[in-house]
Design an enzyme around this catalytic site. Structure first.
Site, PDB file in Angstrom:
ATOM      1  N   GLU A  94      54.228  51.103 -57.159  1.00  0.00           N
ATOM      2  CA  GLU A  94      54.815  50.219 -56.167  1.00  0.00           C
ATOM      3  C   GLU A  94      56.186  49.751 -56.618  1.00  0.00           C
ATOM      4  O   GLU A  94      56.432  49.593 -57.815  1.00  0.00           O
ATOM      5  CB  GLU A  94      53.886  49.009 -55.960  1.00  0.00           C
ATOM      6  CG  GLU A  94      52.567  49.452 -55.329  1.00  0.00           C
ATOM      7  CD  GLU A  94      51.526  48.335 -55.182  1.00  0.00           C
ATOM      8  OE1 GLU A  94      50.718  48.447 -54.264  1.00  0.00           O
ATOM      9  OE2 GLU A  94      51.535  47.382 -55.976  1.00  0.00           O
ATOM     10  N   CYS A 107      62.839  45.735 -57.642  1.00  0.00           N
ATOM     11  CA  CYS A 107      61.936  45.615 -58.787  1.00  0.00           C
ATOM     12  C   CYS A 107      61.184  46.939 -58.868  1.00  0.00           C
ATOM     13  O   CYS A 107      60.431  47.282 -57.958  1.00  0.00           O
ATOM     14  CB  CYS A 107      60.988  44.437 -58.531  1.00  0.00           C
ATOM     15  SG  CYS A 107      59.737  44.253 -59.807  1.00  0.00           S
ATOM     16  N   CYS A 114      49.661  50.644 -66.703  1.00  0.00           N
ATOM     17  CA  CYS A 114      50.426  50.054 -67.804  1.00  0.00           C
ATOM     18  C   CYS A 114      49.740  50.325 -69.132  1.00  0.00           C
ATOM     19  O   CYS A 114      48.524  50.355 -69.214  1.00  0.00           O
ATOM     20  CB  CYS A 114      50.583  48.547 -67.594  1.00  0.00           C
ATOM     21  SG  CYS A 114      51.694  47.778 -68.804  1.00  0.00           S
ATOM     22  N   CYS A 118      47.813  42.712 -70.808  1.00  0.00           N
ATOM     23  CA  CYS A 118      47.951  41.277 -70.523  1.00  0.00           C
ATOM     24  C   CYS A 118      46.824  40.841 -69.581  1.00  0.00           C
ATOM     25  O   CYS A 118      46.660  41.418 -68.502  1.00  0.00           O
ATOM     26  CB  CYS A 118      49.309  40.989 -69.891  1.00  0.00           C
ATOM     27  SG  CYS A 118      50.698  41.575 -70.886  1.00  0.00           S
ATOM     28  N   CYS A 121      47.519  39.912 -65.745  1.00  0.00           N
ATOM     29  CA  CYS A 121      48.306  40.819 -64.901  1.00  0.00           C
ATOM     30  C   CYS A 121      47.422  41.876 -64.248  1.00  0.00           C
ATOM     31  O   CYS A 121      46.636  42.548 -64.919  1.00  0.00           O
ATOM     32  CB  CYS A 121      49.381  41.486 -65.753  1.00  0.00           C
ATOM     33  SG  CYS A 121      50.408  42.621 -64.805  1.00  0.00           S
ATOM     34  N   CYS A 339      55.107  39.000 -58.938  1.00  0.00           N
ATOM     35  CA  CYS A 339      54.919  39.366 -60.345  1.00  0.00           C
ATOM     36  C   CYS A 339      53.444  39.465 -60.677  1.00  0.00           C
ATOM     37  O   CYS A 339      52.681  38.542 -60.406  1.00  0.00           O
ATOM     38  CB  CYS A 339      55.492  38.297 -61.266  1.00  0.00           C
ATOM     39  SG  CYS A 339      57.238  38.121 -61.222  1.00  0.00           S
TER      40      CYS A 339
END
Ligand code: SAH
Length: 347
Positions: A94, A107, A114, A118, A121, A339
Protein backbone atom coordinates in the site's frame (compact mmCIF):
# COMPACT_ATOMS: atom_id res chain seq x y z
CA UNK A 1 15.17 -25.58 -16.02
CA UNK A 2 14.69 -22.00 -17.12
CA UNK A 3 16.06 -19.38 -14.77
CA UNK A 4 13.60 -16.74 -13.68
CA UNK A 5 14.25 -13.61 -15.69
CA UNK A 6 15.40 -10.54 -13.85
CA UNK A 7 13.48 -7.27 -13.82
CA UNK A 8 15.58 -5.05 -16.06
CA UNK A 9 14.61 -2.02 -14.01
CA UNK A 10 16.63 -3.40 -11.10
CA UNK A 11 19.77 -2.46 -13.06
CA UNK A 12 21.42 0.91 -12.59
CA UNK A 13 22.50 2.82 -15.68
CA UNK A 14 26.05 1.67 -15.07
CA UNK A 15 24.98 -1.97 -14.80
CA UNK A 16 22.96 -1.69 -17.99
CA UNK A 17 25.92 -0.17 -19.84
CA UNK A 18 28.13 -3.00 -18.58
CA UNK A 19 25.57 -5.56 -19.70
CA UNK A 20 25.76 -4.31 -23.29
CA UNK A 21 29.55 -4.21 -23.26
CA UNK A 22 29.59 -7.79 -21.95
CA UNK A 23 27.30 -8.71 -24.84
CA UNK A 24 29.58 -7.18 -27.44
CA UNK A 25 27.53 -4.07 -27.98
CA UNK A 26 28.21 -0.42 -27.16
CA UNK A 27 27.84 0.99 -23.64
CA UNK A 28 25.76 3.74 -25.21
CA UNK A 29 23.05 1.16 -25.93
CA UNK A 30 22.63 0.98 -22.18
CA UNK A 31 21.82 4.70 -22.07
CA UNK A 32 19.22 4.30 -24.79
CA UNK A 33 17.47 1.43 -23.07
CA UNK A 34 17.69 3.21 -19.73
CA UNK A 35 15.96 6.22 -21.24
CA UNK A 36 13.20 4.00 -22.59
CA UNK A 37 12.70 2.39 -19.23
CA UNK A 38 12.66 5.53 -17.12
CA UNK A 39 12.10 8.76 -19.08
CA UNK A 40 9.73 7.20 -21.58
CA UNK A 41 8.16 4.63 -19.26
CA UNK A 42 8.28 1.76 -21.80
CA UNK A 43 6.22 -1.26 -20.76
CA UNK A 44 7.60 -3.66 -23.38
CA UNK A 45 10.87 -4.12 -25.25
CA UNK A 46 8.89 -3.78 -28.45
CA UNK A 47 8.21 -0.14 -27.59
CA UNK A 48 11.93 0.61 -27.91
CA UNK A 49 11.79 1.57 -31.56
CA UNK A 50 15.34 2.87 -31.97
CA UNK A 51 16.79 -0.41 -30.69
CA UNK A 52 17.36 -3.10 -33.33
CA UNK A 53 15.03 -6.10 -33.47
CA UNK A 54 17.90 -8.46 -32.65
CA UNK A 55 18.84 -6.50 -29.55
CA UNK A 56 15.24 -6.31 -28.41
CA UNK A 57 14.95 -10.08 -28.78
CA UNK A 58 18.15 -10.52 -26.78
CA UNK A 59 16.73 -8.32 -24.01
CA UNK A 60 13.50 -10.29 -24.10
CA UNK A 61 15.52 -13.49 -23.57
CA UNK A 62 17.27 -12.07 -20.53
CA UNK A 63 14.86 -9.75 -18.78
CA UNK A 64 11.31 -8.80 -17.99
CA UNK A 65 9.89 -5.31 -17.42
CA UNK A 66 7.70 -5.42 -14.34
CA UNK A 67 5.17 -2.75 -13.64
CA UNK A 68 2.79 -2.25 -10.78
CA UNK A 69 -0.96 -1.93 -11.10
CA UNK A 70 -2.96 0.26 -8.76
CA UNK A 71 -5.79 -2.09 -7.81
CA UNK A 72 -8.07 -0.12 -5.60
CA UNK A 73 -7.89 3.45 -4.56
CA UNK A 74 -9.66 4.79 -1.52
CA UNK A 75 -10.13 8.43 -0.61
CA UNK A 76 -10.49 9.53 2.97
CA UNK A 77 -12.74 12.33 4.20
CA UNK A 78 -9.59 14.35 4.86
CA UNK A 79 -8.34 13.99 1.27
CA UNK A 80 -5.81 11.24 1.99
CA UNK A 81 -5.66 8.68 -0.82
CA UNK A 82 -4.62 5.06 -0.30
CA UNK A 83 -3.48 2.89 -3.19
CA UNK A 84 -3.44 -0.88 -3.04
CA UNK A 85 -0.61 -1.69 -5.37
CA UNK A 86 -0.61 -5.07 -7.09
CA UNK A 87 2.85 -6.40 -7.96
CA UNK A 88 3.70 -8.66 -10.90
CA UNK A 89 3.59 -11.77 -8.68
CA UNK A 90 0.18 -10.94 -7.24
CA UNK A 91 1.40 -9.61 -3.88
CA UNK A 92 0.08 -6.28 -2.71
CA UNK A 93 1.58 -3.28 -0.93
CA UNK A 94 0.00 0.00 0.00
CA UNK A 95 1.02 3.58 -0.53
CA UNK A 96 -0.60 6.78 0.59
CA UNK A 97 -0.96 10.32 -0.72
CA UNK A 98 -1.20 12.86 2.10
CA UNK A 99 -2.27 16.36 1.09
CA UNK A 100 -1.84 19.46 3.25
CA UNK A 101 -2.46 23.11 2.37
CA UNK A 102 1.04 23.59 1.07
CA UNK A 103 2.26 20.20 -0.09
CA UNK A 104 1.42 16.64 -1.06
CA UNK A 105 3.45 13.84 0.44
CA UNK A 106 3.74 10.28 -0.82
CA UNK A 107 4.16 7.62 1.84
CA UNK A 108 5.63 4.59 0.09
CA UNK A 109 6.40 0.98 0.98
CA UNK A 110 9.81 -0.68 0.73
CA UNK A 111 8.92 -4.31 1.53
CA UNK A 112 5.91 -6.59 1.22
CA UNK A 113 5.17 -6.98 4.92
CA UNK A 114 8.04 -6.13 7.25
CA UNK A 115 11.25 -7.72 8.55
CA UNK A 116 10.67 -6.29 12.02
CA UNK A 117 8.26 -7.05 14.82
CA UNK A 118 6.98 -3.84 16.42
CA UNK A 119 4.06 -4.95 18.57
CA UNK A 120 1.98 -1.86 17.88
CA UNK A 121 2.18 -1.98 14.08
CA UNK A 122 -0.26 -3.79 11.81
CA UNK A 123 2.32 -4.26 9.05
CA UNK A 124 4.58 -6.27 11.38
CA UNK A 125 1.89 -8.92 11.62
CA UNK A 126 2.23 -9.66 7.92
CA UNK A 127 5.88 -10.70 8.34
CA UNK A 128 8.26 -10.01 5.52
CA UNK A 129 7.24 -11.67 2.27
CA UNK A 130 9.81 -10.06 0.03
CA UNK A 131 11.73 -6.90 -0.71
CA UNK A 132 10.40 -4.50 -3.32
CA UNK A 133 12.42 -3.98 -6.47
CA UNK A 134 13.63 -0.44 -7.24
CA UNK A 135 11.08 -0.13 -10.06
CA UNK A 136 8.27 -1.16 -7.74
CA UNK A 137 9.20 1.58 -5.30
CA UNK A 138 9.59 4.11 -8.08
CA UNK A 139 6.23 3.22 -9.62
CA UNK A 140 4.42 3.84 -6.33
CA UNK A 141 5.84 7.37 -6.36
CA UNK A 142 4.90 7.84 -10.01
CA UNK A 143 1.32 6.73 -9.34
CA UNK A 144 0.99 9.15 -6.44
CA UNK A 145 2.54 11.98 -8.45
CA UNK A 146 -0.18 11.42 -11.06
CA UNK A 147 -2.89 11.44 -8.42
CA UNK A 148 -1.44 14.58 -6.86
CA UNK A 149 -1.64 16.37 -10.22
CA UNK A 150 -5.11 15.03 -10.87
CA UNK A 151 -6.70 15.78 -7.51
CA UNK A 152 -4.62 18.64 -6.16
CA UNK A 153 -3.34 20.31 -9.33
CA UNK A 154 0.31 20.17 -8.41
CA UNK A 155 3.09 17.64 -8.57
CA UNK A 156 4.12 15.60 -5.60
CA UNK A 157 6.26 17.69 -3.28
CA UNK A 158 7.63 15.20 -0.70
CA UNK A 159 8.22 11.49 -0.19
CA UNK A 160 8.47 9.58 3.07
CA UNK A 161 9.53 5.94 3.28
CA UNK A 162 7.03 5.30 6.03
CA UNK A 163 4.78 2.79 4.35
CA UNK A 164 5.13 -0.95 4.74
CA UNK A 165 8.52 -2.41 5.54
CA UNK A 166 11.90 -1.43 6.93
CA UNK A 167 13.74 0.53 4.22
CA UNK A 168 17.17 -0.21 5.66
CA UNK A 169 16.54 -3.95 5.36
CA UNK A 170 16.11 -3.37 1.63
CA UNK A 171 18.82 -0.79 1.40
CA UNK A 172 20.21 -1.32 -2.11
CA UNK A 173 16.83 -1.24 -3.79
CA UNK A 174 15.71 1.79 -1.81
CA UNK A 175 18.87 3.64 -2.80
CA UNK A 176 18.40 2.72 -6.45
CA UNK A 177 14.79 3.90 -6.36
CA UNK A 178 15.79 7.19 -4.73
CA UNK A 179 18.50 7.76 -7.27
CA UNK A 180 15.90 7.36 -10.02
CA UNK A 181 13.44 9.61 -8.23
CA UNK A 182 16.08 12.32 -7.91
CA UNK A 183 17.71 11.93 -11.34
CA UNK A 184 16.75 13.99 -14.35
CA UNK A 185 15.71 10.84 -16.24
CA UNK A 186 13.28 10.13 -13.44
CA UNK A 187 11.33 12.71 -11.48
CA UNK A 188 14.15 15.14 -10.82
CA UNK A 189 13.05 15.61 -7.24
CA UNK A 190 15.41 17.12 -4.67
CA UNK A 191 16.67 14.56 -2.12
CA UNK A 192 15.98 17.14 0.59
CA UNK A 193 12.30 16.41 0.02
CA UNK A 194 12.73 12.71 0.70
CA UNK A 195 12.78 11.17 4.16
CA UNK A 196 13.74 7.60 4.96
CA UNK A 197 12.35 6.30 8.22
CA UNK A 198 14.00 3.44 10.07
CA UNK A 199 13.29 1.64 13.29
CA UNK A 200 16.98 2.15 13.96
CA UNK A 201 19.53 -0.28 12.56
CA UNK A 202 22.88 1.17 13.64
CA UNK A 203 25.10 -0.55 11.07
CA UNK A 204 22.92 0.62 8.20
CA UNK A 205 22.67 4.18 9.52
CA UNK A 206 26.46 4.31 9.44
CA UNK A 207 26.52 2.87 5.95
CA UNK A 208 24.13 5.56 4.77
CA UNK A 209 26.40 8.20 6.26
CA UNK A 210 29.40 6.65 4.50
CA UNK A 211 27.47 6.62 1.24
CA UNK A 212 26.90 10.36 1.70
CA UNK A 213 23.21 10.14 1.00
CA UNK A 214 21.45 13.48 0.71
CA UNK A 215 17.97 12.60 1.91
CA UNK A 216 16.67 13.09 5.44
CA UNK A 217 16.60 10.51 8.18
CA UNK A 218 13.82 9.70 10.63
CA UNK A 219 14.14 7.19 13.44
CA UNK A 220 11.15 5.49 15.05
CA UNK A 221 12.36 5.77 18.61
CA UNK A 222 9.24 5.42 20.78
CA UNK A 223 11.36 4.98 23.89
CA UNK A 224 14.83 6.07 25.00
CA UNK A 225 14.92 3.31 27.63
CA UNK A 226 16.25 -0.05 26.45
CA UNK A 227 13.89 -2.25 28.50
CA UNK A 228 10.78 -0.45 27.32
CA UNK A 229 11.93 -0.31 23.73
CA UNK A 230 12.72 -4.03 23.74
CA UNK A 231 9.25 -4.74 25.05
CA UNK A 232 7.43 -2.85 22.34
CA UNK A 233 9.97 -3.41 19.53
CA UNK A 234 11.45 -6.83 20.35
CA UNK A 235 14.06 -6.78 17.52
CA UNK A 236 15.68 -3.81 19.25
CA UNK A 237 17.20 -6.17 21.83
CA UNK A 238 19.89 -6.67 19.20
CA UNK A 239 20.35 -2.95 18.73
CA UNK A 240 20.77 -1.28 22.13
CA UNK A 241 20.23 2.47 22.34
CA UNK A 242 23.94 3.02 23.02
CA UNK A 243 24.72 1.59 19.55
CA UNK A 244 21.91 3.59 17.99
CA UNK A 245 23.24 6.73 19.62
CA UNK A 246 26.73 6.08 18.32
CA UNK A 247 25.41 5.51 14.79
CA UNK A 248 23.34 8.69 14.91
CA UNK A 249 26.31 10.72 16.12
CA UNK A 250 28.30 9.27 13.24
CA UNK A 251 25.47 10.15 10.82
CA UNK A 252 25.38 13.74 12.03
CA UNK A 253 29.14 14.20 11.93
CA UNK A 254 29.21 13.08 8.32
CA UNK A 255 25.98 14.57 6.95
CA UNK A 256 25.23 17.54 9.21
CA UNK A 257 21.59 16.60 8.71
CA UNK A 258 19.18 16.83 11.63
CA UNK A 259 17.37 13.68 12.66
CA UNK A 260 13.61 13.39 13.21
CA UNK A 261 12.51 11.06 15.98
CA UNK A 262 9.11 9.48 15.64
CA UNK A 263 7.52 8.87 18.98
CA UNK A 264 4.14 7.61 20.13
CA UNK A 265 3.14 8.07 23.76
CA UNK A 266 1.14 5.14 25.14
CA UNK A 267 -0.79 4.86 28.35
CA UNK A 268 1.11 2.86 30.97
CA UNK A 269 4.10 2.27 28.71
CA UNK A 270 6.05 5.45 28.17
CA UNK A 271 3.82 8.11 29.72
CA UNK A 272 5.95 8.43 32.86
CA UNK A 273 8.56 10.92 34.01
CA UNK A 274 11.46 8.49 33.58
CA UNK A 275 10.55 8.11 29.90
CA UNK A 276 10.32 11.86 29.37
CA UNK A 277 13.68 12.39 31.07
CA UNK A 278 15.28 9.64 29.01
CA UNK A 279 14.03 11.18 25.75
CA UNK A 280 15.23 14.63 26.79
CA UNK A 281 18.66 13.14 27.45
CA UNK A 282 18.68 11.24 24.16
CA UNK A 283 17.74 14.39 22.25
CA UNK A 284 20.87 16.13 23.48
CA UNK A 285 23.20 13.72 21.69
CA UNK A 286 22.46 14.83 18.12
CA UNK A 287 20.58 17.85 16.69
CA UNK A 288 17.05 16.62 16.18
CA UNK A 289 13.37 17.31 16.20
CA UNK A 290 10.61 15.16 17.59
CA UNK A 291 7.35 14.16 15.96
CA UNK A 292 4.82 12.96 18.47
CA UNK A 293 2.57 10.68 16.43
CA UNK A 294 -0.98 10.03 17.46
CA UNK A 295 -1.52 6.32 18.08
CA UNK A 296 -3.69 4.54 15.55
CA UNK A 297 -5.26 1.62 17.32
CA UNK A 298 -4.85 -1.75 15.66
CA UNK A 299 -7.41 -4.25 16.94
CA UNK A 300 -6.09 -5.23 20.43
CA UNK A 301 -6.13 -3.23 23.62
CA UNK A 302 -2.51 -3.55 24.75
CA UNK A 303 -1.67 -0.14 23.35
CA UNK A 304 -3.69 2.95 24.07
CA UNK A 305 -3.07 6.57 23.29
CA UNK A 306 -1.77 8.41 26.36
CA UNK A 307 -3.59 11.37 27.85
CA UNK A 308 -3.25 14.93 26.56
CA UNK A 309 -1.54 15.74 29.84
CA UNK A 310 1.28 13.24 29.39
CA UNK A 311 1.83 14.40 25.82
CA UNK A 312 2.05 17.96 27.08
CA UNK A 313 4.68 16.86 29.61
CA UNK A 314 6.83 15.65 26.70
CA UNK A 315 6.28 18.85 24.73
CA UNK A 316 7.16 21.04 27.70
CA UNK A 317 10.32 19.13 28.59
CA UNK A 318 11.59 18.98 25.00
CA UNK A 319 10.85 22.61 24.27
CA UNK A 320 12.70 23.56 27.44
CA UNK A 321 15.91 22.24 25.87
CA UNK A 322 15.15 23.89 22.52
CA UNK A 323 13.98 20.81 20.61
CA UNK A 324 11.25 21.47 18.04
CA UNK A 325 8.27 19.21 18.71
CA UNK A 326 5.40 18.58 16.32
CA UNK A 327 2.27 16.72 17.21
CA UNK A 328 1.25 14.70 14.18
CA UNK A 329 -2.45 14.13 13.90
CA UNK A 330 -3.48 11.01 12.06
CA UNK A 331 -4.48 11.24 8.45
CA UNK A 332 -6.64 8.79 6.56
CA UNK A 333 -7.70 6.83 9.64
CA UNK A 334 -11.15 6.07 8.18
CA UNK A 335 -9.56 4.13 5.30
CA UNK A 336 -6.83 2.42 7.37
CA UNK A 337 -4.17 4.58 5.75
CA UNK A 338 -2.64 6.05 8.91
CA UNK A 339 0.78 5.16 10.39
CA UNK A 340 0.98 1.53 11.36
CA UNK A 341 -2.36 0.61 9.78
CA UNK A 342 -1.10 -0.61 6.42
CA UNK A 343 -1.95 -4.29 6.36
CA UNK A 344 -3.76 -5.03 3.11
CA UNK A 345 -7.12 -5.35 4.79
CA UNK A 346 -9.01 -5.01 1.54
CA UNK A 347 -7.30 -7.88 -0.28
N1 SAH B 1 10.08 0.52 9.47
C1 SAH B 1 10.25 1.94 9.32
C2 SAH B 1 9.27 2.54 8.36
C3 SAH B 1 7.82 2.50 8.80
S1 SAH B 1 7.37 4.09 9.26
C4 SAH B 1 10.15 2.59 10.68
O1 SAH B 1 9.81 1.92 11.64
O2 SAH B 1 10.50 3.76 10.81
C5 SAH B 1 5.88 3.89 10.08
C6 SAH B 1 5.84 4.75 11.30
O3 SAH B 1 4.59 4.55 11.98
C7 SAH B 1 6.92 4.37 12.29
O4 SAH B 1 7.37 5.50 12.96
C8 SAH B 1 6.14 3.46 13.24
O5 SAH B 1 6.78 3.32 14.47
C9 SAH B 1 4.82 4.17 13.32
N2 SAH B 1 3.71 3.32 13.72
C10 SAH B 1 3.60 1.98 13.61
N3 SAH B 1 2.43 1.55 14.08
C11 SAH B 1 1.76 2.64 14.51
C12 SAH B 1 0.48 2.86 15.08
N4 SAH B 1 -0.35 1.84 15.29
N5 SAH B 1 0.13 4.11 15.39
C13 SAH B 1 0.97 5.16 15.14
N6 SAH B 1 2.18 5.02 14.60
C14 SAH B 1 2.59 3.78 14.28
Amino acid sequence: MQMEKKDIRALSKEELRNFFVANRDKAFRGNQVYEWLWSKGAHTFEDMTNISKGTRAMLEDNFVINHIKVDTMQRSEDGTVKNAVRLHDGLVVESVLIPTETRTTACVSSQVGCSLDCNFCATARLKRMRNLEPGEIYDQVLAIDRESRLYYNHPLSNIVFMGMGEPLMNYNNVIKAISMITSEEGLGMSPKRIMVSTSGIPKMIKKMADDEVKFKLAVSLHSAIDEIRARIMPFSKNFPLADLREALEYWYRKTKSKISYEYVVWKGINDNKASVDALVKFCKYVPCKVNLIEYNPIDDGEFQQASEESINAYIKALEAIGVVVKVRRSRGKDIDAACGQLANKEV
